[in-house]
Scaffold this motif. Structure first.
Motif, PDB file in Angstrom:
ATOM      1  N   ARG A 219      40.762  48.496  36.978  1.00  0.00           N
ATOM      2  CA  ARG A 219      38.693  49.862  37.236  1.00  0.00           C
ATOM      3  C   ARG A 219      39.124  49.717  37.648  1.00  0.00           C
ATOM      4  NH1 ARG A 219      35.584  48.524  33.076  1.00  0.00           N
ATOM      5  NH2 ARG A 219      37.555  49.892  31.613  1.00  0.00           N
ATOM      6  N   THR A 220      39.268  50.719  39.447  1.00  0.00           N
ATOM      7  CA  THR A 220      39.004  50.614  40.797  1.00  0.00           C
ATOM      8  C   THR A 220      37.695  50.807  40.161  1.00  0.00           C
ATOM      9  OG1 THR A 220      39.358  53.058  40.567  1.00  0.00           O
ATOM     10  CG2 THR A 220      40.934  51.624  41.000  1.00  0.00           C
ATOM     11  N   THR A 221      37.061  50.410  41.909  1.00  0.00           N
ATOM     12  CA  THR A 221      35.287  51.279  41.327  1.00  0.00           C
ATOM     13  C   THR A 221      35.428  52.678  41.346  1.00  0.00           C
ATOM     14  OG1 THR A 221      35.880  50.941  44.075  1.00  0.00           O
ATOM     15  CG2 THR A 221      34.597  48.978  43.142  1.00  0.00           C
ATOM     16  N   ASP A 222      36.172  53.543  41.739  1.00  0.00           N
ATOM     17  CA  ASP A 222      36.327  55.103  41.559  1.00  0.00           C
ATOM     18  C   ASP A 222      36.206  55.156  40.381  1.00  0.00           C
ATOM     19  OD1 ASP A 222      35.674  55.350  44.478  1.00  0.00           O
ATOM     20  OD2 ASP A 222      38.350  56.002  44.272  1.00  0.00           O
ATOM     21  N   GLY A 223      36.736  54.529  39.443  1.00  0.00           N
ATOM     22  CA  GLY A 223      36.665  54.422  38.285  1.00  0.00           C
ATOM     23  C   GLY A 223      38.176  54.264  37.692  1.00  0.00           C
TER      24      GLY A 223
ATOM     25  N   ASP B 271      33.129  42.235  42.470  1.00  0.00           N
ATOM     26  CA  ASP B 271      32.564  41.494  41.755  1.00  0.00           C
ATOM     27  C   ASP B 271      32.807  39.852  42.545  1.00  0.00           C
ATOM     28  OD1 ASP B 271      34.758  41.021  41.255  1.00  0.00           O
ATOM     29  OD2 ASP B 271      34.258  40.717  39.148  1.00  0.00           O
ATOM     30  N   ARG B 272      33.428  40.064  43.722  1.00  0.00           N
ATOM     31  CA  ARG B 272      33.234  38.926  44.352  1.00  0.00           C
ATOM     32  C   ARG B 272      32.813  38.858  45.222  1.00  0.00           C
ATOM     33  NH1 ARG B 272      39.069  36.618  41.870  1.00  0.00           N
ATOM     34  NH2 ARG B 272      39.086  38.208  40.583  1.00  0.00           N
TER      35      ARG B 272
ATOM     36  N   SER C   7      40.294  48.664  45.451  1.00  0.00           N
ATOM     37  CA  SER C   7      39.332  48.081  45.767  1.00  0.00           C
ATOM     38  C   SER C   7      38.832  48.166  44.045  1.00  0.00           C
ATOM     39  CB  SER C   7      38.106  49.233  45.914  1.00  0.00           C
ATOM     40  OG  SER C   7      36.275  48.025  45.863  1.00  0.00           O
ATOM     41  N   VAL C   8      38.705  46.946  43.433  1.00  0.00           N
ATOM     42  CA  VAL C   8      38.814  46.705  41.766  1.00  0.00           C
ATOM     43  C   VAL C   8      37.569  45.902  41.372  1.00  0.00           C
ATOM     44  CG1 VAL C   8      39.356  45.373  40.257  1.00  0.00           C
ATOM     45  CG2 VAL C   8      41.405  45.892  42.149  1.00  0.00           C
TER      46      VAL C   8
ATOM     47  N   PRO D 189      39.175  32.119  43.306  1.00  0.00           N
ATOM     48  CA  PRO D 189      37.822  31.993  43.693  1.00  0.00           C
ATOM     49  C   PRO D 189      38.105  33.413  44.612  1.00  0.00           C
ATOM     50  CG  PRO D 189      39.370  30.244  44.678  1.00  0.00           C
ATOM     51  CD  PRO D 189      39.792  30.932  43.118  1.00  0.00           C
ATOM     52  N   HIS D 190      39.504  33.677  45.284  1.00  0.00           N
ATOM     53  CA  HIS D 190      39.650  34.589  46.155  1.00  0.00           C
ATOM     54  C   HIS D 190      38.962  35.819  45.816  1.00  0.00           C
ATOM     55  CE1 HIS D 190      42.518  31.540  46.765  1.00  0.00           C
ATOM     56  NE2 HIS D 190      42.138  31.556  48.153  1.00  0.00           N
ATOM     57  N   SER D 191      38.105  36.341  47.041  1.00  0.00           N
ATOM     58  CA  SER D 191      37.207  37.815  46.859  1.00  0.00           C
ATOM     59  C   SER D 191      37.946  38.677  46.971  1.00  0.00           C
ATOM     60  CB  SER D 191      36.510  38.404  48.041  1.00  0.00           C
ATOM     61  OG  SER D 191      36.288  38.090  49.128  1.00  0.00           O
TER      62      SER D 191
END
Ligand SMILES: Cc1cc2nc3c(=O)[nH]c(=O)nc-3n(C[C@H](O)[C@H](O)[C@H](O)COP(=O)(O)OP(=O)(O)OC[C@H]3O[C@@H](n4cnc5c(N)ncnc54)[C@H](O)[C@@H]3O)c2cc1C
Length: 510
Positions: free
Chosen positions: A433-437, A458-459, A478-479, A493-495
């Motif tokens: 789910r992308t940050t655009d939904g 979220d990281r 953008s996840v 751990p990777h952003s």
């Protein structure tokens, strides 16, 4: 003289088999110019069998999905969630790989359909195909490769033969197992000669043989699958000890084929409407390197083996998926030439692995001595263990193939090699789910043949969020959330994570 002679192409592909065609599609996504030269005169298969490489494995299906082609394949294919290994009675369970892939099955697509879909796609993308052009000589300099040969032109039923010369910055020989390119560029070829010869044909049974018939008994072996082709023919291969004539060019008749099948199945299957009656063998061979200067090999030109488990074309498609984006990056001047060496270092051991497993399957196919049948009995039991079955299914499907050594020569500044649990592994086709939904799969972002940069919202990110690592060649995503069951590999751990254009994990950013 043909127009093709005046141009210096970025890449010339020799051979328009399934591997050459898929490579053409891949390279065209990389915005490079491509010429395909093919000795056959017709675009289609002509007298060749329709179904030959009909098994399309899960990893190839994922690759096709990543280029938007899988839905078209699905329309002309059938599926099964099991297949055989060495005609063992314990079948390989691809259905059990549902925690690994969306494509947890074997797909049956007639090779004629595969080639038609790939050819249509390559033409849409702008490929130039020169038919009737047989390559006979190859010279390479520091900057380019020159191919010469004979060009047959069919004008109103009269064939005229003339010479042609074409030039490319790179050449890829996808010209089959008797490859001229391999010979002309002097690649080393390790070969193990044939010990067994099988018969193969497409024909219509006059009795119901079921969707599949995979049999091994004292009379011989039979591998038959009903294909979804307009002619209604089934794909049938068989072997009997009394017909093991090592001259693979010797013809046989439909009556002889029918008789062999009668001996194996114990009834007359009343075969009719035959096509492509041919022998094939368990001869195996492979090159010990994939590159000679500006010349590369892909598909059967680089490896040949018993077609056990339907792996040859799959292997070829998977390997040129590895090569194309690297050639694109080097031709566009975005990566050093050493990147091209990694085609061989990443793919050679995989090809050797397929030659090894088909050699093992060859022993299981033709097993008749007590020690050989004892191996079959033991393996039948071992494959009843789910973990063993799974390991083999992952290998044959191509899902477990990985490229562990990080590609240091193209690691972008500020990015890290990934830990060994991830480095070079196939990135599971997760839904995000992308940050655009939006909700999309990884394969949706890979369609353009670019890198995919997952930026996890979220990281904590140390910067450069949204700035592509490979400028102009990266899909930045953008996840907000990884959905579904198999996102574990993304939860490190990777952003940010970079996925290579061939769908394997590349680099990470803390
Ligand atoms: C009975 C059988 C069943 C099989 N089943 C499967 C299966 O189910 N799944 C699977 O993955 N694989 C299968 N295979 C293997 C599969 O058919 C091959 O791996 C696949 O066709 C290889 O494709 P390719 O493009 O590398 O070569 P090819 O299909 O051989 O194409 C090579 C092309 O190069 C052209 N060419 C050759 N020399 C020249 C030259 N000098 N100049 C110009 N052009 C040239 C040829 O005309 C041809 O068009 C099977 C094989 C057999 C025999």
């Amino acid at each position: 003289m043909p127009a093709m002679e005046n141009q210096l192409y970025d890449v010339i592909i020799v051979g328009r088999g399934p591997v050459g065609l898929f490579l053409a599609c891949e390279l065209l996504l990389q915005d490079v110019s491509v010429l395909v030269v093919e000795r056959r005169l017709a675009m289609g298969l002509g007298d060749l069998p329709e179904t030959r490489a009909c098994i399309v494995h899960a990893r190839t299906q994922e690759i096709l999905a990543a280029r938007g082609l899988l839905p078209t394949f699905n329309k002309v294919s059938s599926k099964t969630n099991w297949w055989h290994y060495g005609i063992l009675e314990t079948r390989l369970q691809f259905g059990a790989l549902d925690d690994e892939t969306l494509e947890n099955h074997v797909m049956f697509t007639p090779q004629s359909q595969t080639e038609e879909i790939l050819l249509r796609r390559a033409l849409e993308l702008g490929v130039v195909v020169q038919l009737g052009a047989k390559v006979k000589s190859l010279d390479q300099s520091a900057d380019e490769v020159t191919l010469r040969g004979s060009l047959i032109k069919d004008t109103n039923g009269d064939s005229i033969e003339e010479d042609f010369t074409v030039r490319g910055k790179y050449v890829v020989g996808c010209d089959g197992w008797r490859s001229s390119v391999r010979e002309l560029a002097k690649f080393n070829w390790e070969q193990r000669d044939a010990t067994h010869v099988m018969w193969s044909a497409e024909a219509t049974p006059g009795v119901d043989m079921g969707p599949f018939n995979i049999t091994k008994n004292d009379a011989g072996i039979l591998i038959m699958c009903k294909m979804d082709v307009p002619s209604g023919r089934s794909r049938i291969a068989c072997w009997t000890p009394s017909r093991n004539d090592l001259d693979a060019t010797e013809p046989f008749t439909l009556e002889e084929f029918n008789q062999a099948l009668t001996e194996i199945t114990g009834r007359d299957n009343r075969l009719g409407n035959p096509k492509g009656l041919a022998r094939f063998t368990n001869m195996s061979g492979y090159v010990t390197e994939y590159r000679k200067g500006r010349v590369f090999l892909g598909g059967d030109a680089a490896h040949r083996h018993l077609p056990a488990g339907g792996q040859g074309m799959n292997l070829g498609i998977q390997e040129v998926n590895n090569l194309a984006w690297k050639l694109g990056a080097v031709i566009r001047g975005e990566a050093p030439d050493t990147l091209l060496d990694t085609y061989g270092s990443e793919r050679l051991s995989i090809a050797q692995g397929v030659v090894t497993n088909t050699t093992a399957q060859s022993l299981l196919f033709f097993a008749h001595t007590r020690p050989e049948t004892a191996i079959r009995e033991s393996l039948n039991k071992i494959l009843e263990v789910p973990e063993a079955n799974r390991k083999l299914a992952l290998e044959i499907s191509g899902l477990s193939h990985a490229y562990p050594a990080p590609l240091e020569m193209i690691r972008p500044e500020g990015w890290d090699a990934l830990p060994k649990e991830l480095s070079g592994k196939r990135a599971p086709d997760v839904k995000v789910r992308t940050t655009d939904g939006d909700e999309k799969y990884l394969h949706d972002f890979l369609k353009g043949g670019k890198w995919v940069q997952f930026v996890f919202s979220d990281r904590h990110s140390t910067g450069n969020v949204g700035v592509p690592a490979f400028v102009g060649r990266t899909e930045v995503v953008s996840v907000a959330e990884i959905l579904g069951n198999w996102g574990g590999m993304y939860k490190g751990p990777h952003s940010q994570i970079l996925i290579r254009p061939d769908g394997h994990f590349g680099f990470g950013k803390l």
